[in-house]
Design an enzyme around this catalytic site. Structure first.
Site, short mmCIF file in Angstrom:
data_model
loop_
_atom_site.label_atom_id
_atom_site.label_comp_id
_atom_site.label_asym_id
_atom_site.label_seq_id
_atom_site.Cartn_x
_atom_site.Cartn_y
_atom_site.Cartn_z
N ASP A 1 0.87 -1.16 0.00
CA ASP A 1 0.00 0.00 0.00
C ASP A 1 0.92 1.23 0.00
O ASP A 1 2.13 1.10 0.25
CB ASP A 1 -0.89 -0.04 1.25
N ASP B 1 -0.01 5.12 1.18
CA ASP B 1 -0.19 6.00 2.34
C ASP B 1 -0.26 5.20 3.63
O ASP B 1 -1.07 4.29 3.77
CB ASP B 1 -1.46 6.85 2.17
N CYS C 1 -6.55 2.93 -7.65
CA CYS C 1 -7.98 3.04 -7.90
C CYS C 1 -8.34 4.49 -7.64
O CYS C 1 -8.23 4.96 -6.51
CB CYS C 1 -8.79 2.14 -6.96
N HIS D 1 -11.36 5.82 -8.07
CA HIS D 1 -12.82 5.93 -7.96
C HIS D 1 -13.30 6.23 -6.54
O HIS D 1 -12.60 5.97 -5.58
CB HIS D 1 -13.46 4.63 -8.47
N CYS E 1 -16.66 -0.10 -7.94
CA CYS E 1 -15.76 -0.68 -8.94
C CYS E 1 -15.10 -1.93 -8.40
O CYS E 1 -15.14 -2.20 -7.20
CB CYS E 1 -14.71 0.35 -9.35
N ASP F 1 -1.69 -0.91 5.94
CA ASP F 1 -1.81 -0.32 7.27
C ASP F 1 -3.25 -0.23 7.78
O ASP F 1 -3.49 0.34 8.84
CB ASP F 1 -1.19 1.09 7.28
#
Length: 187
Positions: A8, A10, A95, A97, A103, A133
């Protein structure tokens, strides 16, 4: 064996924007701060011949807080700094969206992992790791058939996991600790 690890962004690679940036997202390079020991971890993974792939929700695009071009600028600067420190990110999948778009690529759905698998010719996702996280990261990783590692360098606090439906395979403080788990469990 393919040596691949999914990450990931952030809260794992950089300081999450929640609570301190104008809109709670990282929308400017000036607000992008690598977390402690991240560059060391990414260098170590590269030295151990792992391919690192980022899988991240960035609904700030759908909210109109930044453009795809601005996100690409931040991404390119991030990759440049990682390379300067001896690490590497092979590919980034976002992503853009909103939650309401329903989605297939928004975590906790596993669509971005399958996109990465197809785009990069990854044979299978079994025995690969996803480092995140938050609970949705762990759920997304499980939905894709991956082993999961929760790092406590983002929004999740120790003890939060007890309330989650999907539990991580491993829990640790930061990306360097997580990289050590990946390396040890991939030999």
């Amino acid at each position: 064996m393919e040596k691949i690890v999914f990450l990931d962004r952030d809260g794992v690679i950089n300081k999450d924007g929640y609570g301190w940036t104008k809109d709670n997202y990282i929308t400017r390079w000036e607000d992008f701060y690598f977390l402690p020991k991240v560059l060391e971890a990414l260098k170590k993974l590269k030295e151990e011949h792992f391919t690192c792939i980022i899988i991240s929700n960035q609904q700030c695009i759908a909210k109109g807080l930044m453009t795809i071009e601005e996100l690409s600028f931040i991404t390119n600067k991030m990759i440049e700094k990682i390379k300067e420190s001896g690490g590497d990110i092979a590919k980034v999948f976002y992503c853009p969206h909103s939650k309401s778009a329903n989605c297939l690529c928004k975590k906790p759905k596993p669509g971005l992992f399958f996109d990465a698998q197809k785009n990069l010719g990854i044979k299978n996702l079994e025995e690969k790791f996803y480092i995140g996280d938050m609970d949705r990261d762990i759920e997304a990783g499980k939905n894709a058939g991956l082993k999961t590692i929760l790092v406590l360098s983002g929004k999740t606090k120790r003890g939060d996991v007890a309330k989650w439906t999907y539990k991580p395979d491993f829990e640790c403080e930061n990306l360097l600790d997580a990289s050590n788990i990946v390396i040890k469990n991939s030999r």
